[in-house]
Design a protein around this motif. Structure first.
Motif, short mmCIF file in Angstrom:
data_model
loop_
_atom_site.label_atom_id
_atom_site.label_comp_id
_atom_site.label_asym_id
_atom_site.label_seq_id
_atom_site.Cartn_x
_atom_site.Cartn_y
_atom_site.Cartn_z
N LYS A 1 0.99 -1.12 -0.02
CA LYS A 1 0.19 0.08 0.06
C LYS A 1 0.97 1.09 0.08
O LYS A 1 1.75 1.25 0.73
N VAL B 1 4.75 5.47 2.96
CA VAL B 1 4.26 6.82 2.70
C VAL B 1 5.50 7.84 2.37
O VAL B 1 6.38 7.94 3.04
N VAL C 1 -2.57 10.57 4.52
CA VAL C 1 -2.57 10.09 5.73
C VAL C 1 -2.80 11.34 6.47
O VAL C 1 -2.26 12.51 6.38
N LYS D 1 -3.27 7.76 -0.97
CA LYS D 1 -4.29 8.60 -0.32
C LYS D 1 -3.35 9.21 0.64
O LYS D 1 -2.37 9.06 1.17
N MET E 1 0.90 5.62 0.34
CA MET E 1 -0.08 6.94 0.64
C MET E 1 1.27 8.00 0.67
O MET E 1 2.31 7.70 0.44
#
Length: 150
Positions: free
Chosen positions: A2, A119, A150, A148, A4
């Motif tokens: 994932k 991230v 955070v 997305k 972010m």
């Protein structure tokens, strides 16, 4: 894996499976230690990791002096953001994903946790229209990934 995006001041809200990787030209001083290039902070988060390919390069230098003096009202006309998008478009996206995934998996294995989250860190907050986060998000979206906040 994932992916972010966030900014440095928001790291205090991260969970321990979030791996901050700087894409900023200048990181905050606290993100680095002279004697320890990569270290864990008091929140048990890794600090000091930078992914140079996503850092705005020399072609972006001296093209942005901050929102206070900016005369560009549209992101699409900003020379800094335009050059940064060109820089990203010249990268091999799949290689970027592979290298970031390798970093995430190595840390997750070392720390013995599941579901690492990479991230990407930028300096500016999400409210700054001049942030390169907007270009990064667009570039990832063009390749089928959502970054997305955070």
């Amino acid at each position: 894996m994932k992916f972010m995006i966030s900014y440095f001041a928001n790291m205090r809200n991260f969970t321990s499976n979030m791996i901050p990787i700087s894409t900023a030209v200048w990181d905050p001083k606290w993100f680095h230690k002279p004697d320890e290039p990569i270290f864990k902070d008091r929140h048990n988060l890794y600090n000091g990791i930078k992914y140079e390919s996503l850092v705005p390069g020399l072609q972006c230098s001296c093209l942005c002096y901050g929102p206070e003096t900016c005369s560009y009202t549209e992101q699409s006309t900003c020379p800094f953001l335009t050059k940064y998008k060109e820089q990203l478009d010249n990268l091999d996206f799949e290689l970027v994903i592979k290298e970031l995934t390798d970093i995430g998996n190595a840390i997750a294995t070392h720390e013995n946790f599941d579901n690492p989250i990479i991230v990407l860190m930028v300096y500016e907050t999400p409210t700054n229209p001049c942030s390169e986060r907007h270009v990064l998000r667009k570039w990832f979206a063009e390749h089928g990934y959502e970054l997305k906040e955070v």
